[in-house]
Design a protein around this motif. Sequence first.
Motif, short mmCIF file in Angstrom:
data_model
loop_
_atom_site.label_atom_id
_atom_site.label_comp_id
_atom_site.label_asym_id
_atom_site.label_seq_id
_atom_site.Cartn_x
_atom_site.Cartn_y
_atom_site.Cartn_z
N PHE A 17 81.79 71.71 -35.03
CA PHE A 17 82.62 70.77 -34.29
C PHE A 17 83.39 69.88 -35.26
N ASP A 55 79.05 57.09 -28.57
CA ASP A 55 80.01 58.18 -28.35
C ASP A 55 79.56 59.44 -29.08
N MET B 30 95.39 59.12 -28.81
CA MET B 30 94.53 57.99 -28.50
C MET B 30 95.38 56.72 -28.30
N LEU B 43 89.74 56.33 -25.53
CA LEU B 43 89.13 57.61 -25.88
C LEU B 43 88.39 57.41 -27.19
N TRP B 44 87.07 57.55 -27.19
CA TRP B 44 86.32 57.37 -28.44
C TRP B 44 86.34 58.67 -29.23
N PRO B 45 86.27 58.61 -30.53
CA PRO B 45 86.65 59.74 -31.39
C PRO B 45 85.97 61.07 -31.05
N ALA B 46 84.64 61.07 -30.93
CA ALA B 46 83.96 62.35 -30.74
C ALA B 46 84.33 62.93 -29.38
N MET B 47 84.42 62.02 -28.38
CA MET B 47 84.78 62.44 -27.04
C MET B 47 86.20 63.00 -27.04
N LEU B 48 87.10 62.32 -27.75
CA LEU B 48 88.49 62.75 -27.84
C LEU B 48 88.57 64.17 -28.39
N TYR B 49 87.89 64.38 -29.51
CA TYR B 49 88.00 65.69 -30.15
C TYR B 49 87.27 66.78 -29.38
N ARG B 50 86.20 66.40 -28.70
CA ARG B 50 85.53 67.41 -27.87
C ARG B 50 86.48 67.87 -26.78
N GLN B 53 89.25 70.05 -28.01
CA GLN B 53 88.77 71.42 -28.19
C GLN B 53 88.69 72.15 -26.86
#
Lengths: 922, 116
Positions: A17, A55, B30, B43-50, B53
């Motif tokens: 990821f 998060d 973002m 949008l928090w970073p990990a959530m954004l990138y998930r 994807q």
Amino acid sequence: MSRACYRVVARILPRDFRDAAGPGLEDAALACLAREREHLGVIGIVTGWVRIIADTIHTSHALWRARDEAEDERAFVALELEDLPNRQRGVEALMDGLRKDLRYTLRSLFRQPGFTLVTILTLALGIGANTAVFSVVNGVVLRPLGYPEAERLMFITSQFPSLGFDQFWVSPPEFIEYRDRNQSFESIGAYATSAVNLGSDPPSRPVSAQVSPELMPTLGVAPLMGRGFTAEDAIPSAPPVAILSWELWQRSFGGRADILEKDVEVNNRATRVVGVMPPGFDIHDQKVEIWGPLTIDTQTLQNQRGSHFLYLVGRLKKGVSLEQARADLEVRLAAWPEEVPNTHVPRRSKLRNNHPMRIDPLKDDVIGSVKTALVVLQAAVGFVLLIACANLANLLIARADSRSREYTLRTALGASRWRLMRQLVTEGLVLAVAAATVGIGLAVGGLRLLLSVNPNALPRTAEVGLDWRVLGFTLIMAIVTGFVFGLVPLMHIGRGLSQAMKDAGSRSATGGAARARLRSGLVIVEVALAVLLVVGAGLLIRSFYNLMKVDMGFDRTSLSTFSVVLPGAKYPTERRVAFYQQLSDKLRALPGVEGVTAANGLPPLRPVNANDTDFEHIPNLNGPPPPDYKLPPQNVDYWQFVTLGYTETMGIPVVDGRTFQLPDLAGAPVVLVNQALVARFFSDRNPIGARLKLGFDFGDTKLPWMTIIGVVKDVKQGGIDAPVGTELYALIEQGARIAGFAPGSMNMLVRAKTPFETLAPLFRRSVAELDPTLPLVRMRTMDEVVGDAVARPRFLTVLLGVFAGLALLLAAVGTYGILSYLVAERRQEIGIRMALGADRSTILKLIMTRGVILSVIGLLLGLGASLALTRALKTMLFNVEPFDPATLAGVSGVMVMVAAVACFVPAWRATKTDPLVVLKND
Amino acid sequence: MPATPAPLPPHWFQMLLALADRDLHGLGIMHDVLERSGGRVRLWPAMLYRNLQRLERSKLIAPVDGPTAPSPGSPRYYRLTAEGRKRCAEEAERLERLVEVARARRILRKPGSSRA
């Protein structure tokens, strides 16, 4: 900085990821943090990170779950298939396998965050408590003293068996004669500790030690800068010199390099600083901060035989054992009376003048009795960990049940028993290592708390900390725990495996009876261990209660104290008496003060005087006493110098005769005695009117006889748990006449309704008005003084109490857990019974009986074990026997109650079973 | 009756809207969402990138070269695909229909002003 931190946090996310997201992930995180900080300021830093971490965890969890939902079965199928070609390919394959196990473990633990969290926290508590206690044991008991080759250092003391002194000081002539004539020691040094007034701003009173020039070389420590003491420094007429501790040098002199050869004011005398010791240097854990030379007047050496005030430390010659040194000492003791023509020399004799010496390893003496206590604590906290392990093993068994399908599938795919075992042990280890990491954090915090709350309860606390030994201990503990953990469920899987394969997937997959026995056994063990701990804690609590109930002989409510020390150079005897009177007058004028007095010894724990005291009615002996001599040796434990009004202010009842009165100040010498003194010396006659005096006539001084005018109630002076010694009270106003001096150090005692916080600054002002150079020391309430005197037993009681509470809680949780499981397992049976008409109370009884039987077996086992083990507590108990029926009964009661509650909840829930639902589901 | 497409998750819709008229990298998306929503949609970073994807896997967006030459340290840019544009428009229409209903029932008074 933030980027690096986030990079660490982001590790939680799966690697692929992170790779796919690229550097944009970090940029976005930094932008989020910056925005949060902009909007919320300093709080934003915290909330920003909290939200970033949330998060990350949330996303990572979602990612794992999404993957698991799809790949769950495929994952472990793949795990086995991938592994096939790798079998029997040596270390590389093993490492590869381990890596896979680890990955698989992490994933499966992530999938059950509740289980993982509970397990890690429970274990972390257990491991943390063990680490904390072990670091105390390590620092205090195991670590060698901080001197080179410390195992060769011995502590040498004298004894007076007839006075009941097992470890007494040594007199200067005894020191010199033994130093010069023994065959076992490389060198022997002598020291005596006290405290001095140091002229700094504000005036301070550091602990001081007078040391012979040999002492520091004997300990093997040279000054950090400057020089040590020389033989010239030790001559009585030599100019005064001092060596500073590193800590005092830093604190009071700012670590200035030019301190050497400067004069500082010590007890109002200009004293030249000749050296500074290295950091941490100390003797016998006394926290000495300033060192002076011990001056011995060799001209009058023979007159000093009666003044025992030195402790000796010797360094054994290389290759000489403690036993050899002791044997050599016996030779000395036998030869001593012949070499020195005096009745008062060290000797071993069956007669009254028996005055042998003893040699003990210095470390044993520093640690003293605390060793037993620490071993007990370590055992207790180890039991807590065992109980926690038993609980978690139960949890793991339950989990293994729910995973039996997985195990079966994997076995079918060709996974060996070894492969499954490796997997389970990996799981146990991962959990234990994670717990150990958290536990070390808990230990560091707990330790700091422990030592700051109880600074005086233990010796060598400065040396307590985490070192490689503690960390090694924790690591080994974690690994053992991990193995135990991993293997317990396997024990049960191993047995149930073939069975499980036969009817994989069906609900009654595994052999129930064996499993139930194992789990019941664990609960019994848990309860038994908890009982053991609670009995131990109960005994200590009772013992502490007894200690606090002891009548100390005086009334300590609304009584506060501080002490002042008048240096001899500025305050000769007559000025001392005047000073104490003026100070008392000033204190009496403060608001709310009801009484003021002073005493040189502060109950309930003060050093013994053991002054030779000549009683007029007891004939003095010249030469050895006749064999059938029965009279007690003429020696009084405590000579308490007080000011007028002592018994009234302290609230000490006068049992017979009268107390001191105003005319006594200028009148004939008079004393008060305590009941213990009467019992020892006046068993056959009336003490009132009898006469005594200090010492036997020595030198030219002829001290006057003093008349006993009253008998007062016993006051605890040698410790609350010790028997009362003989004591007499004399007026300091008469000190010059009856003893040739008045004490230079007195404890002022003030009884006042005003709160201590208000009084404290007023005390300071009163002293400063008389002499601003005098420091006030040990200012506190008498409640605090008594509290300090019981610091160690309180420390042990609180700690063992906490551990026992923890054990009780864990055992209750364990009992609750097994019964809940039992209820779940027998739902069908309960449903049928209820459908057939069993009422709630029958069901309640059915379940409760099972739980209570387990608890009672555990209780009985625990009581049995405690009968065998609480003997170890004997030295720590006060007025309680290790087999105290009341404590045992009380503990049994508590255990039964806790067990009843722990059993009732699941049993009650069983009665709520709806038979229809159960039967329909099956 | 034509099958109504499943509604887009609101944050997907927001992300697609951000890409409607220009290519952006994650951080740009973002910021765009944050500004348009007046700071309400974060949008928090990990959530954004998930979610990026997932959008990419659903073929709603596609990675493209950014305005500068790609280097190891530069972030990836995304562009709306034809499918993404279609889904975004469908979602907008769906919402528009809902807004019309709200107007017809006098929840909203006149176009463009809300009762916030």
